[in-house]
Design a protein around this motif. Sequence first.
Motif, PDB file in Angstrom:
ATOM      1  N   ASP A   4     -15.010   0.942  -2.013  1.00 46.33           N
ATOM      2  CA  ASP A   4     -13.643   1.338  -2.338  1.00 46.33           C
ATOM      3  C   ASP A   4     -12.719   1.373  -1.122  1.00 46.33           C
ATOM      4  O   ASP A   4     -11.563   1.795  -1.230  1.00 46.33           O
ATOM      5  N   ILE A   5     -13.212   0.953   0.031  1.00 48.06           N
ATOM      6  CA  ILE A   5     -12.394   0.846   1.237  1.00 48.06           C
ATOM      7  C   ILE A   5     -12.022  -0.616   1.448  1.00 48.06           C
ATOM      8  O   ILE A   5     -12.896  -1.473   1.578  1.00 48.06           O
ATOM      9  N   GLN A   6     -10.730  -0.904   1.465  1.00 53.58           N
ATOM     10  CA  GLN A   6     -10.271  -2.260   1.764  1.00 53.58           C
ATOM     11  C   GLN A   6      -9.906  -2.365   3.242  1.00 53.58           C
ATOM     12  O   GLN A   6      -9.434  -1.391   3.832  1.00 53.58           O
ATOM     13  N   THR A   7     -10.121  -3.540   3.824  1.00 56.08           N
ATOM     14  CA  THR A   7      -9.731  -3.775   5.219  1.00 56.08           C
ATOM     15  C   THR A   7      -8.908  -5.058   5.295  1.00 56.08           C
ATOM     16  O   THR A   7      -9.128  -5.997   4.525  1.00 56.08           O
ATOM     17  N   TRP A   8      -7.956  -5.072   6.203  1.00 53.02           N
ATOM     18  CA  TRP A   8      -7.135  -6.270   6.410  1.00 53.02           C
ATOM     19  C   TRP A   8      -6.418  -6.168   7.746  1.00 53.02           C
ATOM     20  O   TRP A   8      -6.390  -5.115   8.378  1.00 53.02           O
ATOM     21  N   GLN A   9      -5.832  -7.283   8.167  1.00 56.67           N
ATOM     22  CA  GLN A   9      -5.026  -7.351   9.376  1.00 56.67           C
ATOM     23  C   GLN A   9      -3.564  -7.370   8.966  1.00 56.67           C
ATOM     24  O   GLN A   9      -3.112  -8.299   8.292  1.00 56.67           O
ATOM     25  N   GLN A  10      -2.810  -6.339   9.346  1.00 58.95           N
ATOM     26  CA  GLN A  10      -1.401  -6.243   8.978  1.00 58.95           C
ATOM     27  C   GLN A  10      -0.530  -6.726  10.130  1.00 58.95           C
ATOM     28  O   GLN A  10      -0.440  -6.072  11.178  1.00 58.95           O
ATOM     29  N   ALA A  11       0.119  -7.870   9.946  1.00 59.46           N
ATOM     30  CA  ALA A  11       1.049  -8.378  10.950  1.00 59.46           C
ATOM     31  C   ALA A  11       2.382  -7.659  10.797  1.00 59.46           C
ATOM     32  O   ALA A  11       2.932  -7.578   9.689  1.00 59.46           O
ATOM     33  N   LEU A  12       2.902  -7.125  11.896  1.00 54.46           N
ATOM     34  CA  LEU A  12       4.160  -6.388  11.882  1.00 54.46           C
ATOM     35  C   LEU A  12       5.283  -7.279  12.405  1.00 54.46           C
ATOM     36  O   LEU A  12       5.033  -8.218  13.171  1.00 54.46           O
ATOM     37  N   PRO A  13       6.528  -7.006  12.033  1.00 54.11           N
ATOM     38  CA  PRO A  13       7.632  -7.899  12.394  1.00 54.11           C
ATOM     39  C   PRO A  13       7.829  -8.086  13.891  1.00 54.11           C
ATOM     40  O   PRO A  13       8.368  -9.108  14.321  1.00 54.11           O
ATOM     41  N   HIS A  14       7.415  -7.122  14.710  1.00 52.12           N
ATOM     42  CA  HIS A  14       7.659  -7.216  16.150  1.00 52.12           C
ATOM     43  C   HIS A  14       6.484  -7.823  16.917  1.00 52.12           C
ATOM     44  O   HIS A  14       6.413  -7.706  18.150  1.00 52.12           O
ATOM     45  N   GLY A  15       5.546  -8.472  16.213  1.00 50.85           N
ATOM     46  CA  GLY A  15       4.518  -9.243  16.900  1.00 50.85           C
ATOM     47  C   GLY A  15       3.192  -8.547  17.112  1.00 50.85           C
ATOM     48  O   GLY A  15       2.260  -9.139  17.671  1.00 50.85           O
ATOM     49  N   ILE A  16       3.061  -7.310  16.685  1.00 45.75           N
ATOM     50  CA  ILE A  16       1.802  -6.560  16.785  1.00 45.75           C
ATOM     51  C   ILE A  16       1.065  -6.663  15.450  1.00 45.75           C
ATOM     52  O   ILE A  16       1.685  -6.644  14.384  1.00 45.75           O
ATOM     53  N   THR A  17      -0.244  -6.763  15.519  1.00 47.56           N
ATOM     54  CA  THR A  17      -1.078  -6.746  14.322  1.00 47.56           C
ATOM     55  C   THR A  17      -1.975  -5.515  14.364  1.00 47.56           C
ATOM     56  O   THR A  17      -2.590  -5.229  15.405  1.00 47.56           O
ATOM     57  N   LEU A  18      -2.037  -4.768  13.271  1.00 44.78           N
ATOM     58  CA  LEU A  18      -2.903  -3.603  13.170  1.00 44.78           C
ATOM     59  C   LEU A  18      -3.999  -3.875  12.154  1.00 44.78           C
ATOM     60  O   LEU A  18      -3.716  -4.287  11.020  1.00 44.78           O
ATOM     61  N   SER A  19      -5.246  -3.651  12.552  1.00 38.75           N
ATOM     62  CA  SER A  19      -6.342  -3.722  11.589  1.00 38.75           C
ATOM     63  C   SER A  19      -6.349  -2.413  10.805  1.00 38.75           C
ATOM     64  O   SER A  19      -6.311  -1.335  11.387  1.00 38.75           O
ATOM     65  N   CYS A  20      -6.371  -2.526   9.493  1.00 37.87           N
ATOM     66  CA  CYS A  20      -6.156  -1.361   8.633  1.00 37.87           C
ATOM     67  C   CYS A  20      -7.294  -1.169   7.643  1.00 37.87           C
ATOM     68  O   CYS A  20      -8.002  -2.115   7.292  1.00 37.87           O
ATOM     69  N   ARG A  21      -7.418   0.063   7.193  1.00 42.06           N
ATOM     70  CA  ARG A  21      -8.343   0.447   6.131  1.00 42.06           C
ATOM     71  C   ARG A  21      -7.543   1.209   5.085  1.00 42.06           C
ATOM     72  O   ARG A  21      -6.606   1.944   5.432  1.00 42.06           O
ATOM     73  N   ALA A  22      -7.928   1.061   3.840  1.00 43.73           N
ATOM     74  CA  ALA A  22      -7.184   1.764   2.785  1.00 43.73           C
ATOM     75  C   ALA A  22      -8.059   1.954   1.569  1.00 43.73           C
ATOM     76  O   ALA A  22      -9.023   1.225   1.336  1.00 43.73           O
ATOM     77  N   SER A  23      -7.683   2.955   0.796  1.00 43.71           N
ATOM     78  CA  SER A  23      -8.275   3.188  -0.506  1.00 43.71           C
ATOM     79  C   SER A  23      -7.158   3.642  -1.428  1.00 43.71           C
ATOM     80  O   SER A  23      -6.239   4.340  -1.001  1.00 43.71           O
ATOM     81  N   GLY A  24      -7.235   3.225  -2.674  1.00 48.20           N
ATOM     82  CA  GLY A  24      -6.200   3.615  -3.620  1.00 48.20           C
ATOM     83  C   GLY A  24      -5.297   2.455  -3.986  1.00 48.20           C
ATOM     84  O   GLY A  24      -5.212   1.448  -3.288  1.00 48.20           O
ATOM     85  N   GLU A  25      -4.596   2.641  -5.063  1.00 50.90           N
ATOM     86  CA  GLU A  25      -3.802   1.574  -5.658  1.00 50.90           C
ATOM     87  C   GLU A  25      -2.470   1.409  -4.930  1.00 50.90           C
ATOM     88  O   GLU A  25      -1.734   2.381  -4.741  1.00 50.90           O
ATOM     89  N   PRO A  26      -2.131   0.196  -4.497  1.00 51.39           N
ATOM     90  CA  PRO A  26      -0.789  -0.032  -3.932  1.00 51.39           C
ATOM     91  C   PRO A  26       0.288   0.370  -4.925  1.00 51.39           C
ATOM     92  O   PRO A  26       0.143   0.194  -6.144  1.00 51.39           O
ATOM     93  N   GLY A  27       1.369   0.931  -4.409  1.00 51.46           N
ATOM     94  CA  GLY A  27       2.445   1.402  -5.263  1.00 51.46           C
ATOM     95  C   GLY A  27       2.419   2.891  -5.526  1.00 51.46           C
ATOM     96  O   GLY A  27       3.407   3.464  -5.963  1.00 51.46           O
ATOM     97  N   ARG A  28       1.269   3.529  -5.253  1.00 48.81           N
ATOM     98  CA  ARG A  28       1.177   4.979  -5.372  1.00 48.81           C
ATOM     99  C   ARG A  28       1.780   5.642  -4.131  1.00 48.81           C
ATOM    100  O   ARG A  28       1.965   4.996  -3.097  1.00 48.81           O
ATOM    101  N   PRO A  29       2.143   6.922  -4.191  1.00 50.88           N
ATOM    102  CA  PRO A  29       2.599   7.623  -2.989  1.00 50.88           C
ATOM    103  C   PRO A  29       1.572   7.484  -1.870  1.00 50.88           C
ATOM    104  O   PRO A  29       0.363   7.536  -2.103  1.00 50.88           O
ATOM    105  N   VAL A  30       2.059   7.298  -0.652  1.00 50.25           N
ATOM    106  CA  VAL A  30       1.207   6.913   0.470  1.00 50.25           C
ATOM    107  C   VAL A  30       0.927   8.095   1.393  1.00 50.25           C
ATOM    108  O   VAL A  30       1.842   8.805   1.817  1.00 50.25           O
TER     109      VAL A  30
END
Length: 325
Positions: A4-30
């Motif tokens: 239930d843990i998702q991982t991905w590389q999030q590219a940000l507009p200013h050129g930095i990429t953050l490796s991220c982990r998440a659980s839960g449905e997108p669109g829910r309060p964060v």
Amino acid sequence: MHPDIQTWQQALPHGITLSCRASGEPGRPVLMFLHGFPEGAWVWDPLLLHFSRPENGGYRCVAPNLRGFERSSAPEDVKAYRAKHLVQDIVALIDSECSACQHSQPLAALIAHDWGGAVAWSLANQHPQRIGQLVIINSPHPGPFLRALQHDAAQQAASAYMNFLVQPEAAAQLAAHDFERLFGFLTGQDTSLPSLTSPTADNRAHWLTPAVKATYREVWQHGLQGGLNYYRASPLRPATAADPGASAVQIPPEALRIEVPTLVLWAQDDVALLPCLTEGLDAHVPALTLVPIEKATHWVVHEQPARVIQEIAAFLQPMGDRSVQ
């Protein structure tokens, strides 16, 4: 890794990429979780799983590896680790995650420990409109921390380890012999390096199981210098003969004000960040809830995850009630 843990590389507009982990449905309060040194986003997995469940609020729970850690971008320039750049990363990630929120609200809460807390304090001061609530776990607000580094001998001594971590050879020394000294940093077993664990708390290192050690080792193998650059980029450390450190720092009052409702959890046996760092905090944070946690060290998220979850859940409850309607 938990399914239930998702991982991905999030590219940000200013050129930095953050490796991220998440659980839960997108669109829910964060809920967003920020880790410290020498950790990584994975330390929050139990909380990501807990708070993403429908019966516990059904939040979208996101934990980035901060720049310099794990697979996130790790600029070589120490100046790239100044607070303004770290805050920029998290603001961009908040905007990315909350753009899909069905409730058109800011980040429900920013939850942070250690260096993640330093980023969170700055973000809450500079961008209060982006977060609903703030939770800080053993991470000093810059006001009391500066005062203690300038005037409190006990905290100056407790923070002396920082002057080792800024040395050019620190990364190599911490990594030598399969990270022997860095594991000692967690457990207090290496007396040649100041520890964040109380000598009386040996029995609390039960959390450092072979599996947990393997996960730490995997993260550290990506490199330690990025995390150490946080210490090098900040002047908030004890003064030495060669380095004025905090003695040369002044912070304007407006940069210390936190208007966001804030919960501070403080493990009372943290030998590096003493309980005195919560004294006078309400002068800077009017909407403050302060909860001391007895018989816990700097690594309280590992040691007492159920207690940490309980306190955060109680604090979030009013917003949680609104978010699931």
